[in-house]
Design an enzyme around this catalytic site. Structure first.
Site, PDB file in Angstrom:
ATOM      1  N   ASP A 286       0.913  -1.145   0.006  1.00 30.57           N
ATOM      2  CA  ASP A 286      -0.022   0.045  -0.096  1.00 30.57           C
ATOM      3  C   ASP A 286       1.008   1.259   0.101  1.00 30.57           C
ATOM      4  O   ASP A 286       0.369   2.347  -0.001  1.00 30.57           O
ATOM      5  CB  ASP A 286      -0.923  -0.039   1.230  1.00 30.57           C
TER       6      ASP A 286
ATOM      7  N   ASP B  33     -10.041  -6.490  11.215  1.00 32.27           N
ATOM      8  CA  ASP B  33      -9.817  -8.199  11.533  1.00 32.27           C
ATOM      9  C   ASP B  33     -10.898  -8.736  12.450  1.00 32.27           C
ATOM     10  O   ASP B  33     -11.676  -9.669  12.112  1.00 32.27           O
ATOM     11  CB  ASP B  33      -8.515  -8.531  11.948  1.00 32.27           C
TER      12      ASP B  33
END
Ligand SMILES: *[C@@H]1O[C@H](CO)[C@@H](O)[C@H](O)[C@H]1NC(C)=O
Ligand SMILES: CC(=O)N[C@H]1CO[C@H](CO)[C@@H](O)[C@@H]1O
Length: 733
Positions: free
Chosen positions: A137, A443
């Site tokens: 990223d 998550d």
């Protein structure tokens, strides 16, 4: 079915001594209830408000303690049988896609990233069934260059690992842990040549990093570099996708002529006008892209700082998924997060020992641990939103890739759009499909959602750890990380996908409670702040807030305080910690509650009220040498020029307690009456004394230390001034 096929691939055992724990827990409940009765019935005439505050704090502690019992009452432990797995499935193993995520080439250096990549490429697993994807990223050309170098080094590294069956398979960890002298002559020679290759590669990468560009020579070596021609910034660029090793290509071989795992670099498209959803967005792009390349039925996801320390971990995880009897209901297998950069006594409580060695086993007993974003094996179909039914089976054999005549370049061109910044518009991605968006701990909420769809998860915590990462090495990093976690967890609790709002009725009530322990972390700040200020200030004032030493009511207080701490001490030692480590852990318990959790709460509240959103902070993973040295000596790092509001709160609290203790001592010495103070306020003296003791490193950093890790001068002065004013004010009125 013959008896051989019926032998399970894994076994689950309940923890020993759980009936003793139940007794202990029951006795503690009696103590806690007695304390609450005392508070409710013995309200004094004056200072009712203060008393009710104590009552409120104790009610909260009692409730929270009750929640934590879900982590302890039903612990289970797992064991796998990898030999049975090989016997039954060796020729028929599922494809496994490994996702490694990195976000910033400075905080997460390319050398660290490729060590992780190499460690997972070298898994003891058929290479044609293994594919490794790096999501960058940061969109860094240097990281891409490092990965290209790694893809070449892998041709030497993987055969070396397999030939000598070495561990661990992260080159850096391996070279720094092994010595030539321990090896046989032939291996030592081999290792020396591999190490030389590694160091040459490292030099080239470090040079590129230093110069902030890739050398002209290297640029010509791969067409992939041309992708950076149209590159504006890490936040504004086209998709860069390069298949560095194409597993379909029969030419992709190591120096011994064996096949290599597929290796893919991906920097998804980024545009300022489209929100990228951080790591969850990166993972979802990887899920889509990988589905067209290798389409492994199992997905392993690791952070880029977390190398594989055991080349058998994939097989361990598969023992759960492929088990004929129970495998079909398991959606993910979570390994604990372990660290290799810890010091002996864990100044910042970095290992989270009790979480990994006790609490997650407790969650597992009620339906499975949460997904913590790294070291976790998922089934692809469940991650993509499949619901559980009794008939659900795990079909991994159909997941094969079509081997059309498409070339690597054609394939890249065809699937690039899957990583475009607009692909997810009007789709279920980030909602019902893939990782969930809109939460700083994507998550946990993703794992919970999967469990709410009826699936189970498994916690596998073997003696030899499967994955090792690095942890924060300063106080600031640790507190900021916990702020982010507790903030995200609180947001989960408040959202409509929370354990309470969504989980109730879908998952076991024990698991709901287990999630709430983490989701309500930040709420702890109020009771803890109250308890660490008010009793001390009233001690100074001479007002008792606990039963007298001669009173029967003292018994439940002493029992609860001592039994609970003795238990936590034992639990910590049994989890492999040291005595001093436990003491440090208690300090971090206090520091997290009074700063990380407080600021997490404030930030969550202000987000809800529509004010600023503080966003995502990446915790820095490397520190300079000076800081590292203090870390290794276990000296608390306050970073003299950091004037963080968190440190201000900590210093203020430490000073208040110090002044109260000094004040009381001076008065007793001056005017006598030691016995009276002790008799009336014994517990308050104890509490204040412990708070001072636990803050000793902070006083040291504020008043005595001269190094660069001491406490910021202006923070010290302001806090001393404020604490003095508070104490004087209370003393006078
Ligand atoms: C990592 O693996 C090595 C063997 O390669 C083992 O000796 C070591 O104990 C492992 N580390 C942990 C923390 O389990
Ligand atoms: C990334 C990082 O902090 N690495 C450190 C881990 O610990 C070793 C030794 O304790 C250091 O040498 C590394 O720099």
């Amino acid at each position: 079915m013959d008896s051989f096929a019926a032998a399970p691939l894994f076994e689950t055992k309940k923890a020993k001594g759980s009936s003793i724990y139940k007794l202990f827990s029951a006795s503690l409940s009696v103590g806690i209830v007695s304390i609450l009765i005392y508070r409710a019935t013995q309200i004094p005439e004056n200072r009712r408000i203060v008393w009710i505050g104590m009552f409120g704090a104790e009610l909260w502690f009692a409730f929270y303690w009750f929640l934590t019992q879900s982590h302890r009452l039903n612990r289970v432990y797992r064991r796998t049988f990898k030999d049975r797995l090989s016997q039954r499935y060796e020729d028929d193993l599922p494809g496994v896609d490994v996702f490694v995520c990195t976000a910033d080439p400075v905080i997460e250096p390319p050398m660290m990233v490729i060590n992780t990549v190499l460690s997972v490429m070298a898994y003891s697993y058929p290479p044609e069934k293994l594919a490794v994807y790096l999501s960058d990223d940061g969109g860094s050309e240097i990281t891409f260059y490092a990965l290209l170098e790694a893809s070449r080094f892998a041709k030497h590294w993987i055969p070396y690992c397999k030939k000598f069956n070495i561990e661990p398979r992260s080159p850096d960890a391996y070279f720094s842990s092994s010595e030539y002298s321990e090896l046989e002559a032939s291996q030592a020679k081999h290792m020396a040549s591999i190490k030389k290759l590694y160091q040459e590669m490292e030099n080239r990468i470090e040079l590129a990093k230093k110069l902030k560009r890739v050398s002209k020579d290297a640029l010509l070596q791969h067409r992939g570099f041309s992708s950076w021609d149209s590159f504006v910034s890490p936040k504004d660029h086209d998709t860069v996708m390069q298949i560095l090793i194409d597993g379909r290509d029969p030419e992709a071989k190591d120096i011994e002529g064996c096949r290599l795992p597929t290796l893919v670099y991906l920097a998804r498209e980024k545009r300022p006008q489209h929100f990228h959803n951080f790591k969850a967005g990166a993972m979802n792009a990887l899920i889509r892209v990988s589905s067209e390349i290798s389409n492994g039925a199992v997905i392993l996801n690791v952070d880029c700082d977390m190398y594989s320390n055991n080349s058998q971990s994939i097989r361990d995880a598969l023992c759960f998924f492929l088990d004929e009897e129970k495998g079909n209901e398991i959606a993910f297998v979570q390994f604990p997060q372990n660290f290799h950069n810890l010091t002996k006594n864990e100044l910042y409580g970095g290992s989270m020992r009790v979480v990994s060695n006790v609490e997650f086993h407790g969650l597992d007993g009620y339906g499975g641990p949460m997904y913590i974003g790294t070291g976790c094996f998922h089934r692809r179909d469940t991650l993509c939103g499949r619901k559980f039914t009794k008939e659900s089976t795990f079909e991994w054999k159909q997941n094969t890739i079509s081997t059309t005549a498409e070339t690597t370049v054609e394939l890249e061109e065809r699937i690039k759009q899957l990583a475009s910044s607009t692909f997810e518009k009007n789709t279920q991605w980030g909602n019902e499909t893939g990782l969930k968006y809109g939460c700083p701990v994507e998550d946990v909420i993703t794992g919970l959602t999967i469990q709410c769809r009826g699936w189970k998860s498994v916690y596998y915590n073997p003696e030899r750890k499967g994955f090792l990462g690095v942890n924060g090495t300063t106080l600031d990093q640790t507190l900021v990380m916990h702020k982010r976690w507790s903030e995200g967890d609180l947001q989960i609790f408040l959202s409509k996908y929370g354990p309470f709002s969504n989980g109730l009725g879908k998952i076991n009530i024990g698991l709901v409670m287990g999630y709430c322990v983490y989701c309500l972390w930040s709420i702890n700040c109020f009771a803890t702040l109250y308890y660490s200020i008010v009793p001390s200030v009233y001690l100074l004032k001479g007002v008792p807030l606990f039963p007298q030493v001669s009173s029967m009511w003292l018994i439940p207080f002493t029992y609860v305080i001592f039994a609970e701490h003795a238990y936590s001490f034992a639990e910590y030692l049994f989890s492999g910690g040291t005595v001093l480590g436990w003491w440090n852990e208690q300090r971090m318990w206090l520091y997290k509650r009074t700063t990380s959790y407080l600021f997490a709460f404030i930030d969550t509240l202000s987000t809800y009220l529509g004010y600023s959103n503080s966003g995502f902070v990446i915790s820095a993973k490397v520190s300079n040498e000076d800081v590292m040295e203090r870390y290794e000596q276990e000296r608390m790092e306050f970073g003299a020029d950091i004037s963080s509001p968190m440190f201000a709160v900590l210093t203020f609290l430490a000073m208040v307690n110090l002044f109260c203790l000094i004040g009381v001592s001076v008065r007793v010495i001056w005017r006598g009456g030691f016995e009276l103070v002790f008799r009336n306020m014994g517990l308050q003296v104890l509490l204040c004394g412990v708070l001072v003791l636990i803050n000793l490193p902070l006083y040291d950093a504020a008043f005595f230390r001269r190094d660069k890790g001491k406490l910021n001068g202006s923070v010290t002065i302001k806090s001393v001034f404020l604490a003095l004013s508070l104490c004087t004010l209370y003393f006078l009125v």
